[in-house]
Design an enzyme around this catalytic site. Structure first.
Site, PDB file in Angstrom:
ATOM      1  N   TYR A  71       0.820  -1.202   0.000  1.00 14.76           N
ATOM      2  CA  TYR A  71       0.000   0.000   0.000  1.00 14.76           C
ATOM      3  C   TYR A  71       0.857   1.256   0.000  1.00 14.76           C
ATOM      4  CZ  TYR A  71      -3.830   3.168   0.764  1.00 14.76           C
ATOM      5  OH  TYR A  71      -4.742   4.162   0.598  1.00 14.76           O
ATOM      6  N   PHE A 123      -6.666  22.862 -24.184  1.00 16.33           N
ATOM      7  CA  PHE A 123      -7.091  21.473 -24.319  1.00 16.33           C
ATOM      8  C   PHE A 123      -8.298  21.294 -23.399  1.00 16.33           C
ATOM      9  CE2 PHE A 123      -7.308  17.375 -25.763  1.00 16.33           C
ATOM     10  CZ  PHE A 123      -7.630  16.551 -24.713  1.00 16.33           C
ATOM     11  N   THR A 124      -9.207  20.400 -23.765  1.00 13.28           N
ATOM     12  CA  THR A 124     -10.505  20.301 -23.103  1.00 13.28           C
ATOM     13  C   THR A 124     -10.395  20.088 -21.597  1.00 13.28           C
ATOM     14  OG1 THR A 124     -10.501  17.966 -23.683  1.00 13.28           O
ATOM     15  CG2 THR A 124     -11.686  19.435 -25.159  1.00 13.28           C
ATOM     16  N   ASP A 214       2.551  20.665 -20.318  1.00 12.59           N
ATOM     17  CA  ASP A 214       1.657  19.531 -20.517  1.00 12.59           C
ATOM     18  C   ASP A 214       2.487  18.603 -21.406  1.00 12.59           C
ATOM     19  OD1 ASP A 214      -1.727  18.895 -21.709  1.00 12.59           O
ATOM     20  OD2 ASP A 214      -0.001  17.580 -21.476  1.00 12.59           O
ATOM     21  N   LYS A 257      -0.278   8.340 -23.446  1.00 12.48           N
ATOM     22  CA  LYS A 257       0.223   8.641 -24.780  1.00 12.48           C
ATOM     23  C   LYS A 257       1.681   8.241 -24.847  1.00 12.48           C
ATOM     24  CE  LYS A 257      -3.519  11.374 -24.324  1.00 12.48           C
ATOM     25  NZ  LYS A 257      -4.327  11.412 -23.082  1.00 12.48           N
ATOM     26  N   ARG A 381     -13.019  17.251 -33.503  1.00 10.61           N
ATOM     27  CA  ARG A 381     -12.246  18.257 -32.774  1.00 10.61           C
ATOM     28  C   ARG A 381     -12.593  19.621 -33.363  1.00 10.61           C
ATOM     29  NH1 ARG A 381     -10.209  16.125 -28.012  1.00 10.61           N
ATOM     30  NH2 ARG A 381     -12.470  16.232 -27.960  1.00 10.61           N
ATOM     31  N   PHE A 447     -18.779  16.900 -25.667  1.00 12.03           N
ATOM     32  CA  PHE A 447     -18.451  16.047 -26.819  1.00 12.03           C
ATOM     33  C   PHE A 447     -18.400  14.573 -26.455  1.00 12.03           C
ATOM     34  CE2 PHE A 447     -14.134  15.407 -25.344  1.00 12.03           C
ATOM     35  CZ  PHE A 447     -13.865  16.561 -24.612  1.00 12.03           C
TER      36      PHE A 447
HETATM   37  C1  LIG Z   1      -2.671  17.271 -24.459  1.00 11.66           C
HETATM   38  C2  LIG Z   1      -3.480  16.503 -23.474  1.00 11.66           C
HETATM   39  C3  LIG Z   1      -4.308  15.453 -23.870  1.00 11.66           C
HETATM   40  O1  LIG Z   1      -4.370  15.130 -25.181  1.00 11.66           O
HETATM   41  C4  LIG Z   1      -5.078  14.750 -22.886  1.00 11.66           C
HETATM   42  C5  LIG Z   1      -5.988  13.707 -23.234  1.00 11.66           C
HETATM   43  N1  LIG Z   1      -6.187  13.459 -24.503  1.00 11.66           N
HETATM   44  C6  LIG Z   1      -7.040  12.609 -25.024  1.00 11.66           C
HETATM   45  C7  LIG Z   1      -7.889  11.719 -24.208  1.00 11.66           C
HETATM   46  C8  LIG Z   1      -7.102  12.568 -26.482  1.00 11.66           C
HETATM   47  O2  LIG Z   1      -7.870  11.762 -27.030  1.00 11.66           O
HETATM   48  O3  LIG Z   1      -6.375  13.379 -27.111  1.00 11.66           O
HETATM   49  C9  LIG Z   1      -4.951  15.144 -21.521  1.00 11.66           C
HETATM   50  C10 LIG Z   1      -5.735  14.453 -20.398  1.00 11.66           C
HETATM   51  O4  LIG Z   1      -5.149  13.197 -20.169  1.00 11.66           O
HETATM   52  P1  LIG Z   1      -6.013  11.953 -19.699  1.00 11.66           P
HETATM   53  O5  LIG Z   1      -6.922  11.589 -20.851  1.00 11.66           O
HETATM   54  O6  LIG Z   1      -6.826  12.372 -18.464  1.00 11.66           O
HETATM   55  O7  LIG Z   1      -5.006  10.862 -19.396  1.00 11.66           O
HETATM   56  C11 LIG Z   1      -4.113  16.175 -21.191  1.00 11.66           C
HETATM   57  N2  LIG Z   1      -3.392  16.839 -22.149  1.00 11.66           N
END
Ligand SMILES: CC1=C(O)/C(=C\N=C(/C)C(=O)O)C(COP(=O)(O)O)=CN1
Length: 455
Positions: A71, A123-124, A214, A257, A381, A447
């Site tokens: 833990y 970014f969203t 970011d 990513k 987008r 979206f």
């Molecule tokens: C540049 C950027 C992103 O592209 C992002 C998430 N992007 C998604 C889910 C996408 O489909 O691009 C996020 C959020 O990460 P998360 O989906 O919570 O692991 C933050 N910054």
């Protein structure tokens, strides 16, 4: 056309299957013409997102067996921490379940109501958390980033005059940090040059403003610096990445990513006080500071993924496979964002469907039609993703795009050809495509779950 051969061979396969047009029409109606609401089983080639869709390596899968599920004080946490220190250079790190977990923590500990957070395009989820913490996001990206046809090498760059103007307008004490996205997702996966990173860092630090990356697609950004910025061709992506991060004070990271995992993220920083504040908040929202909502095995996979992500052969293939798709579409005169981005090819839906007004949701409909045509899933987008402002008015972004997002180490060039050929066919008879009306609109980040019907 020269392919860059995959720097890996396939050990495990996951069968995919093509559907009939009738099956796809039914699936599309069930999904309210929103590709986010399609079931994976109804999708043939899934280009919705590069987030969490990576194929892990055999070493990463082996790493799952090394999960130390203690833990507190898990061995995998220290492996991840050492890897973050080694590859990004930041001193402290708090794991989170994914990127928005880190965005939530950073926004809560660094922003006070009435603050302003400048960034290179929104970014969203990033903007949503900044606004939830009481800040106003201010776009300081260069104007050309909003022009899909402007073919510039670093469209993710910050316009220093805009940043300087905001400092003069509101005062540095109202700007806790600048959010520097590398690359810029919604501009089309566009990179920031090393020189611009240096200049932004110098200006910010001159006013006591932090630079928080970011870092979600930072390896792709490093590769594009190597390829496009004079003086870096002979450097490894790994050393360019380390130098990029050295100009910042920390980062939020969606590990889903460029860290090559299916779940995971972290908040990293050099400031011990910021770290201490993060550790106090993470226990409320994610878990102990040594696991942050992740199992030990996930932290192990992410540490290994970070190491693999800077392999020059891997990242060269990754970038070139995306570019191959973009080049094929451009050769067929299909309108795409120039230059081709790091993680995706973005269709210019405004041009593709130039007979539709933006309020008929052209990008939303184009994504739906692409799926109907070929079972290929993409993501809107455009105006739907841009949401509404504080006064409840729709944002009208200049970029009305459909993103064809290529997962890492998953699809082959043959799949890219299927995508290019089917979109080219659709482009030939685009005039018959009607607009959409939104029949269900959620309040936040609409979206993800909005529903539409053809006009
Ligand atoms: C540049 C950027 C992103 O592209 C992002 C998430 N992007 C998604 C889910 C996408 O489909 O691009 C996020 C959020 O990460 P998360 O989906 O919570 O692991 C933050 N910054």
């Amino acid at each position: 056309k020269m392919y860059v051969a995959e720097p890996y061979k396939i050990k495990v396969v996951e069968p995919i299957r093509m559907t009939t047009r009738a099956q796809r029409q039914a699936a599309l109606e069930r999904a309210g013409h929103n590709t986010f609401l399609l079931d994976s089983r109804d999708v043939y080639i899934d280009l919705l997102t590069d987030s969490g869709t990576t194929a892990m390596s055999d070493r990463q899968w082996a790493g799952l067996m090394l999960g130390d599920e203690a833990y507190a004080g898990s061995r995998n946490f220290f492996h991840l921490l050492e890897t973050v220190q080694e590859y990004y250079g930041f001193r402290y790190m708090v794991p989170t379940h994914q990127g928005r977990g880190a965005e939530h923590l950073l926004s809560r500990i660094a922003i006070k109501p009435g603050d302003y957070v400048p960034g290179n395009m929104y970014f969203t989820t990033t903007r949503a958390h900044q606004e939830l913490a009481g800040a106003t996001f201010r776009d300081v990206i260069i104007d050309e980033a909003h022009d899909p046809q402007a073919d510039l090498p670093f469209k993710g760059n910050v316009d220093l005059r805009k940043f300087q103007a905001l400092i003069e307008e509101v005062g540095a004490e109202k700007i806790p940090y600048i959010c520097l996205a590398v690359t810029v997702n919604l501009a089309g996966g566009q990179p920031v040059s090393l020189q611009n990173i240096r200049d932004v860092s110098e200006l910010a630090h001159r006013h006591g403003i932090r630079v928080m990356f970011d870092a979600t697609r930072c390896v792709e950004n490093a590769y594009l610096i190597k390829e496009r910025e004079p003086g870096h061709a002979g450097r490894s992506v790994r050393e360019i990445l380390k130098e990029m991060m050295s100009y910042g004070d920390g980062c939020t990271m969606s590990g889903k990513k460029d860290c090559m995992v299916n779940i995971g993220g972290f908040l990293a920083m050099n400031d011990p006080e910021l770290y201490q504040a993060a550790t106090q908040l993470v226990v409320l929202y994610e878990g102990m500071p040594s696991y942050g909502g992740l199992a030990g095995r996930d932290m192990e996979a992410m540490a290994l993924g970070i190491q693999e992500s800077v392999d020059d052969d891997y990242i060269h293939h990754r970038i070139m496979q995306v570019r191959y798709l973009g080049d094929r579409l451009a050769a067929a005169d299909v309108p795409i964002v120039r230059p081709v981005g790091g993680h995706a090819v973005f269709l210019d839906a405004r041009q593709f469907l130039d007979h539709l007004p933006q309020d008929a949701f052209p990008a939303q409909m184009l994504a739906a039609q692409i799926y109907l045509q070929s079972g290929v899933r993409s993501m809107e987008r455009g105006i739907v993703s841009a949401g509404r402002d504080r006064e409840g008015q729709n944002h009208h972004p200049n970029l009305e795009l459909v993103r064809l997002t290529v997962p890492r180490r998953v699809y082959t060039y043959a799949h890219m050809d299927v995508v290019a050929d089917s979109i080219t066919d659709l482009y030939e008879d685009r005039r018959r495509i009607p607009g959409l009306t939104m029949v269900y609109e959620p309040k936040v980040l609409r979206f993800f779950t909005a529903r539409f019907e053809p006009l």
